[in-house]
Design a protein around this motif. Sequence first.
Motif, PDB file in Angstrom:
ATOM      1  N   GLY A  55       0.845  -1.355   0.288  1.00 47.95           N
ATOM      2  CA  GLY A  55       0.094  -0.375  -0.553  1.00 47.95           C
ATOM      3  C   GLY A  55       0.936   1.196   0.342  1.00 47.95           C
ATOM      4  O   GLY A  55       2.174   0.764   0.016  1.00 47.95           O
ATOM      5  N   THR A  56       0.770   2.918  -0.389  1.00 48.44           N
ATOM      6  CA  THR A  56       0.986   3.730  -0.520  1.00 48.44           C
ATOM      7  C   THR A  56       1.498   4.618   0.866  1.00 48.44           C
ATOM      8  O   THR A  56       2.368   4.932   1.675  1.00 48.44           O
ATOM      9  CB  THR A  56      -0.227   4.830  -0.492  1.00 48.44           C
ATOM     10  OG1 THR A  56      -0.691   4.410  -2.299  1.00 48.44           O
ATOM     11  CG2 THR A  56       0.469   5.971  -1.376  1.00 48.44           C
ATOM     12  N   THR A  57       0.446   3.569   2.084  1.00 50.71           N
ATOM     13  CA  THR A  57       0.591   4.468   3.499  1.00 50.71           C
ATOM     14  C   THR A  57       0.827   2.719   4.516  1.00 50.71           C
ATOM     15  O   THR A  57       1.735   3.102   5.059  1.00 50.71           O
ATOM     16  CB  THR A  57      -1.067   4.945   3.813  1.00 50.71           C
ATOM     17  OG1 THR A  57      -1.862   5.343   2.830  1.00 50.71           O
ATOM     18  CG2 THR A  57      -0.915   5.469   5.073  1.00 50.71           C
ATOM     19  N   ASN A  58       0.589   2.545   4.166  1.00 50.12           N
ATOM     20  CA  ASN A  58       0.239   0.590   4.811  1.00 50.12           C
ATOM     21  C   ASN A  58       0.658  -0.631   3.956  1.00 50.12           C
ATOM     22  O   ASN A  58      -0.122  -0.707   3.180  1.00 50.12           O
ATOM     23  CB  ASN A  58      -0.601   0.853   6.014  1.00 50.12           C
ATOM     24  CG  ASN A  58      -0.306   1.309   6.853  1.00 50.12           C
ATOM     25  OD1 ASN A  58       0.445   2.091   7.634  1.00 50.12           O
ATOM     26  ND2 ASN A  58      -1.804   2.613   7.367  1.00 50.12           N
TER      27      ASN A  58
ATOM     28  N   GLY B 198      -5.029   5.995   2.027  1.00 49.56           N
ATOM     29  CA  GLY B 198      -4.184   7.085   2.016  1.00 49.56           C
ATOM     30  C   GLY B 198      -3.959   8.148   1.424  1.00 49.56           C
ATOM     31  O   GLY B 198      -4.218   9.153   1.184  1.00 49.56           O
TER      32      GLY B 198
ATOM     33  N   GLY C 285      -6.700   9.802   2.178  1.00 46.14           N
ATOM     34  CA  GLY C 285      -6.736  10.263   3.541  1.00 46.14           C
ATOM     35  C   GLY C 285      -6.467  11.335   3.805  1.00 46.14           C
ATOM     36  O   GLY C 285      -6.341  12.354   4.514  1.00 46.14           O
TER      37      GLY C 285
ATOM     38  N   LYS D 206      -7.924  13.249  13.302  1.00 50.67           N
ATOM     39  CA  LYS D 206      -8.454  12.768  12.252  1.00 50.67           C
ATOM     40  C   LYS D 206      -8.914  11.328  12.475  1.00 50.67           C
ATOM     41  O   LYS D 206     -10.602  10.927  13.192  1.00 50.67           O
ATOM     42  CB  LYS D 206      -8.497  12.916  11.102  1.00 50.67           C
ATOM     43  CG  LYS D 206      -8.671  11.943  10.271  1.00 50.67           C
ATOM     44  CD  LYS D 206      -8.464  12.104   8.323  1.00 50.67           C
ATOM     45  CE  LYS D 206      -7.063  10.431   8.716  1.00 50.67           C
ATOM     46  NZ  LYS D 206      -6.207  10.140   7.417  1.00 50.67           N
TER      47      LYS D 206
ATOM     48  N   THR E 217     -12.920   9.103  14.627  1.00 52.20           N
ATOM     49  CA  THR E 217     -13.693   8.120  14.159  1.00 52.20           C
ATOM     50  C   THR E 217     -14.355   7.452  15.397  1.00 52.20           C
ATOM     51  O   THR E 217     -15.131   6.462  15.417  1.00 52.20           O
ATOM     52  CB  THR E 217     -12.274   6.887  13.686  1.00 52.20           C
ATOM     53  OG1 THR E 217     -12.079   7.596  12.313  1.00 52.20           O
ATOM     54  CG2 THR E 217     -12.791   5.083  13.214  1.00 52.20           C
TER      55      THR E 217
ATOM     56  N   GLY F 176     -10.257  -0.499   3.120  1.00 55.37           N
ATOM     57  CA  GLY F 176      -9.599   0.971   2.818  1.00 55.37           C
ATOM     58  C   GLY F 176      -9.295   2.140   4.392  1.00 55.37           C
ATOM     59  O   GLY F 176     -10.144   2.243   4.836  1.00 55.37           O
ATOM     60  N   GLY F 177      -8.727   2.444   4.960  1.00 59.20           N
ATOM     61  CA  GLY F 177      -8.106   2.955   5.965  1.00 59.20           C
ATOM     62  C   GLY F 177      -9.416   3.913   6.262  1.00 59.20           C
ATOM     63  O   GLY F 177      -9.588   4.542   7.332  1.00 59.20           O
ATOM     64  N   SER F 178      -9.387   5.127   5.124  1.00 59.88           N
ATOM     65  CA  SER F 178     -10.045   6.200   5.709  1.00 59.88           C
ATOM     66  C   SER F 178     -11.908   5.630   4.866  1.00 59.88           C
ATOM     67  O   SER F 178     -12.566   6.694   5.847  1.00 59.88           O
ATOM     68  CB  SER F 178      -9.638   7.027   4.091  1.00 59.88           C
ATOM     69  OG  SER F 178      -8.158   7.476   4.057  1.00 59.88           O
TER      70      SER F 178
ATOM     71  N   LYS G 211     -12.231   4.296   7.161  1.00 59.27           N
ATOM     72  CA  LYS G 211     -13.141   4.303   9.002  1.00 59.27           C
ATOM     73  C   LYS G 211     -13.875   5.357   8.948  1.00 59.27           C
ATOM     74  O   LYS G 211     -14.952   5.503   9.946  1.00 59.27           O
ATOM     75  CB  LYS G 211     -11.626   3.755   9.810  1.00 59.27           C
ATOM     76  CG  LYS G 211     -11.863   2.747   9.023  1.00 59.27           C
ATOM     77  CD  LYS G 211     -10.720   2.067  10.606  1.00 59.27           C
ATOM     78  CE  LYS G 211      -9.071   1.901   9.649  1.00 59.27           C
ATOM     79  NZ  LYS G 211      -7.994   1.704  10.531  1.00 59.27           N
ATOM     80  N   MET G 212     -13.831   6.400   8.145  1.00 55.05           N
ATOM     81  CA  MET G 212     -14.081   7.819   8.580  1.00 55.05           C
ATOM     82  C   MET G 212     -15.744   8.385   8.867  1.00 55.05           C
ATOM     83  O   MET G 212     -16.344   7.587   8.039  1.00 55.05           O
ATOM     84  CB  MET G 212     -13.988   8.695   8.577  1.00 55.05           C
ATOM     85  CG  MET G 212     -12.002   9.224   8.164  1.00 55.05           C
ATOM     86  SD  MET G 212     -11.407  11.096   6.979  1.00 55.05           S
ATOM     87  CE  MET G 212     -12.049  11.749   7.378  1.00 55.05           C
TER      88      MET G 212
HETATM   89  P1  ADP Z   1      -3.239   2.628   1.528  1.00 54.81           P
HETATM   90  O1  ADP Z   1      -4.552   1.770   1.202  1.00 54.81           O
HETATM   91  O2  ADP Z   1      -3.080   3.798   0.253  1.00 54.81           O
HETATM   92  O3  ADP Z   1      -1.708   2.123   2.315  1.00 54.81           O
HETATM   93  P2  ADP Z   1      -5.057   2.897   3.869  1.00 54.81           P
HETATM   94  O4  ADP Z   1      -5.960   1.933   3.506  1.00 54.81           O
HETATM   95  O5  ADP Z   1      -4.325   1.732   4.727  1.00 54.81           O
HETATM   96  O6  ADP Z   1      -3.924   3.185   2.503  1.00 54.81           O
HETATM   97  O7  ADP Z   1      -5.309   3.591   4.485  1.00 54.81           O
HETATM   98  C1  ADP Z   1      -5.144   5.146   5.276  1.00 54.81           C
HETATM   99  C2  ADP Z   1      -5.330   5.856   5.584  1.00 54.81           C
HETATM  100  O8  ADP Z   1      -6.359   5.867   5.846  1.00 54.81           O
HETATM  101  C3  ADP Z   1      -4.586   7.230   5.949  1.00 54.81           C
HETATM  102  O9  ADP Z   1      -4.863   8.685   5.322  1.00 54.81           O
HETATM  103  C4  ADP Z   1      -4.926   7.547   8.012  1.00 54.81           C
HETATM  104  O10 ADP Z   1      -4.617   8.309   7.636  1.00 54.81           O
HETATM  105  C5  ADP Z   1      -6.580   6.636   7.408  1.00 54.81           C
HETATM  106  N1  ADP Z   1      -6.724   6.623   8.712  1.00 54.81           N
HETATM  107  C6  ADP Z   1      -6.419   4.691   8.820  1.00 54.81           C
HETATM  108  N2  ADP Z   1      -6.858   4.251  10.506  1.00 54.81           N
HETATM  109  C7  ADP Z   1      -8.090   5.337   9.996  1.00 54.81           C
HETATM  110  C8  ADP Z   1      -8.330   6.074  11.787  1.00 54.81           C
HETATM  111  N3  ADP Z   1      -9.392   5.288  12.534  1.00 54.81           N
HETATM  112  N4  ADP Z   1     -10.108   6.967  11.350  1.00 54.81           N
HETATM  113  C9  ADP Z   1     -10.312   8.141   9.884  1.00 54.81           C
HETATM  114  N5  ADP Z   1      -8.827   7.433   9.647  1.00 54.81           N
HETATM  115  C10 ADP Z   1      -8.105   6.527   9.425  1.00 54.81           C
END
Ligand code: ADP
Length: 603
Positions: free
Chosen positions: A10-13, A173, A201, A239, A243, A304-306, A308-309
């Motif tokens: 992933g870009t972030t994780n 992300g 995100g 942010k 959540t 994806g993490g975003s 969760k918002m």
């Molecule tokens: P990618 O696929 O780009 O690697 P992810 O699916 O892991 O990314 O998502 C990462 C993004 O999710 C980041 O911008 C992070 O700030 C956001 N994120 C992770 N957990 C939370 C949360 N609990 N609430 C809001 N945003 C979140």
Amino acid sequence: MGKIIGIDLGTTNSLAAVWQDGRSRLIPNSFGEYLTPSVVSMGEEGIVYVGKTAKERLISHPNRTISVFKRFMGTGKIYELGGKEYRAEELSALVLRKLKEDAERYLGEPVEEAVVSVPAYFNDMARKATKAAGELSGLQVERIINEPSAAALACHIRNREEDETFLVFDFGGGTLDVSLVDCFDNIIEITAVSGDNHLGGSDFDRMIAEEFCKEHNLNFSELSRQRQEVLLESAARAKCTLTEKNDTVMQVSGREFKGQMKINNKKLIQISMPLFRRMAIPIKKVMYDADKNMLEISKIILVGGSCKMPSVQQYLRHMEGEHKIIVAEPDYMVALGVGIYAGIKERKDDVKDLLLTDICPFTLGTGIQNEADIGRPVMSAVIERNSALPCSKVKRFFTANDYQRHVKIDVYQGEEYYVDNNICLGEINVDVPPAPRGHESVTVRYTYDMNGILIVDVKVDSTKEEVQRIMTTGADTIQPEKIEQYIEELEKLKFYPANQEENQMVSAWGERLFAQASGVLREEIAGRLQYFQHLLQVEQDTYKIKKWKKKLESYFRNIEEHLRNTDVYEMPEDIDLWFRENSDKEDELEEEYFLWCDGHLTH
Ligand code: ADP
Ligand code: MG
């Protein structure tokens, strides 16, 4: 043969998964966590940090730490790190190497092959760069799979019985990917994809950070890299807190500036309105491309993490209806899907009959003469975007000028009308017998396979002369013959032994807090960190190291907690007292530390 693992790079994780006991399982990293931040940092002595430790160093060592490099895979962009130059594929290779090592430790056997997921919008070059990254890390990457397809696979396997059509909304992300999935019998078909490569995100973090600047008369883009990182980190933290609860205070406690800003979900929506507006566009686009309406869609799966918002979920519920929105393990879906794919590749009984079809996410075509503007050829599509893969299409082109002797077939990828706005993948030149315009022709065949490799055949119809090319020239990535050399370079880097990683991570954590804190607290952190280094390097007493590490962890947690929860961003004057109140009392090691501080340490 070694094990095949699945990797969501992933870009972030990044995450790894494996097919085991009839299901896809996530592989924990050396910290026992599933998410490994896609961050690389270089220490002063040429030591490489990858993952959580590197992420901590984003603030304390912004010039020696790189994140969000996935976006530049295959672009030739060069990063400078510790006096050396790296490409995005080399940085990705370091992340892959870490995942491979963690997987080998967890599985207790060597891992030689991986299925890696990439965003659907990744072009040919980025895909080749991903394969190169795999090779550099010692992993064979035969199969590349689109992230939304992986997520779809994971979703479908949960309720295998049903035939259905659903949307996967993957909001990470830095990017948003939307895909339409058709499932019937054992076939999972991705029928359309769309997305926004610059929406994720981190855009919310930026919006929050900019709002903070506005309220404090600062200009975000004029701040130093370190200040920006501090602000973005605090913004991301605020942010994520939103959540969990509806309001929070964004605390910034830098050396040179401090401040706070109250924020709740409503305010977050207000300041990021433009982002919400953009979220709806890819959904409309896939529905249009697939010629479907919302009534035919059984659900929208949020990945994806975003996702969760709460505001994102709320918005989608508002747009698409309450019952349609499904949120299930948004962090893990893609990785679980690639894990299933690893199982399919290993031909494991429980999944070997599953068939995942994919599509070409962009249009592939060639430039043709533009009567209105001879200097600017326009795009003629050969393979339309969203065509099912593998696919092979033929198109015939006629000469445009009288007695021309050559025909040039330029190969382009993209949706733009003028070819110069699309990406050129290469060209093929053939000779034709001279004849009046339109009398000679070439037949062009494009074949695009599941791995995103494009083969172009050009046949001159009159002479039957044929030329075939695998489109690799445009790929500004590491050439196969150079791989060995790059591997050698990477091998010169030093990595921390895994058993010391936790210690490194705690040190990096402390350094980050040191960079953020001020005054007495700063000195306190420095003292405790130095003592930790002393234990690690001088005393090397495993018991003491463990104990002090635990103390440091709880100490740092307290500091984070304090910074987050208090409206007063100043630390208490009597920091020692505050710390003692927050930790176990009457501690021998604590006493030793104070003695050491006074320079009275005796053995
Ligand atoms: P990618 O696929 O780009 O690697 P992810 O699916 O892991 O990314 O998502 C990462 C993004 O999710 C980041 O911008 C992070 O700030 C956001 N994120 C992770 N957990 C939370 C949360 N609990 N609430 C809001 N945003 C979140
Ligand atoms: Mg992702």
